[in-house]
Enzyme design. Sequence first.
Site, PDB file in Angstrom:
ATOM      1  N   ASP A   1      39.624  65.462  60.561  1.00  0.00           N
ATOM      2  CA  ASP A   1      39.103  65.978  59.297  1.00  0.00           C
ATOM      3  C   ASP A   1      40.062  66.914  58.583  1.00  0.00           C
ATOM      4  OD1 ASP A   1      38.863  68.181  61.079  1.00  0.00           O
ATOM      5  OD2 ASP A   1      37.453  69.083  59.677  1.00  0.00           O
TER       6      ASP A   1
ATOM      7  N   ASP B   1      39.549  64.640  67.034  1.00  0.00           N
ATOM      8  CA  ASP B   1      39.802  66.051  66.790  1.00  0.00           C
ATOM      9  C   ASP B   1      38.502  66.787  67.131  1.00  0.00           C
ATOM     10  OD1 ASP B   1      40.712  68.516  65.460  1.00  0.00           O
ATOM     11  OD2 ASP B   1      39.346  67.919  63.855  1.00  0.00           O
TER      12      ASP B   1
ATOM     13  N   ASP C   1      45.499  67.259  61.135  1.00  0.00           N
ATOM     14  CA  ASP C   1      45.346  65.944  61.749  1.00  0.00           C
ATOM     15  C   ASP C   1      46.157  64.864  61.036  1.00  0.00           C
ATOM     16  OD1 ASP C   1      43.446  66.969  63.556  1.00  0.00           O
ATOM     17  OD2 ASP C   1      41.872  66.746  62.047  1.00  0.00           O
TER      18      ASP C   1
END
Length: 291
Positions: free
Chosen positions: A236, A38, A240
Amino acid sequence: ATPTAIMVGTGLAARHGILIKDANALELAHRIQRVVFDKTGTLTVGKPSLLHIIAVDGDERQLLQQVLAVEHGSLHPLARAVREHAAGQQVQAASAQDMHDLAGLGSVGTVDGLRIHVGNARWMRALNIPMAALQTAADAQAGHSLAWVGTTNPPRLLGLLVFGDALKPGVQQAIAHLHSLGIHSVLLTGDNASSAAQVANQTGISQVLAEQSPETKAEAITALKQDGRIVAMVGDGINDAPALAVADVSFAMSSGTDVAMHTADITLMRADPALVADAIDLSRRTYRKIK
Ligand code: ADP
Ligand code: MG
């Protein structure tokens, strides 16, 4: 590996700030072939600042008051940046109702009878809000994160916010370490393509998938797993969680939300992407020893 080797391996990892859930996670980690990252909060510091406000009608202060009202309760890093900027300018929020966040899209709320949406281009397109009036301005901000502001009754563009977010130190070396282990790197982000490309250029990440939603992030992981590849996802945020759940091995940054941490096979106690290659290195050494 013997139970003893696994205990030694997980113990050593823990001392480096890498918490491995169980023996299965350690075993899978030594076979990882692709690592997907990410962007916001994972590779970048995740503390963006609001750099520019552009209002279609020229009233930047009113636009900020409206956006502030809509973003009031949002935990998104861009919402925090809006609040920080407004506090510095001593701008007060307009009053808003029915505010909520849509993960990977933005925030919405009603201000003075107008339903106001603050979020990415994908969302504006879905809402039929035309972006043409500020497209040139947006293109001139290549490499930055953007939040578009528009209303839906009727569809009309109100403005554009431009944010800056620094890369974490050492990301380039962390990616180089992964590549030296023969691992393919991928950037998977909800942010726009030019901001994603900029991060890929600066870090050496091989493959970029931008403008992703939480659902398409999960689909991308599934696609990367095809032909039996072992795929890890590092994230995080709430957005996600679906991708982390689909990955063979999920890494969550401890600075992240609880949602990301609860689904993760491996929790990184420091929000440092370098720990990913360290964890893989360690798991490989654990399994190599006892063969
Ligand atoms: P990433 O995948 O990089 O962590 P997100 O999926 O959280 O990014 O966000 C992607 C994009 O969606 C942002 O760059 C922004 O344009 C928009 N966005 C998401 N949430 C918000 C919000 N609360 N306020 C403004 N924009 C948002
Ligand atoms: Mg994120």
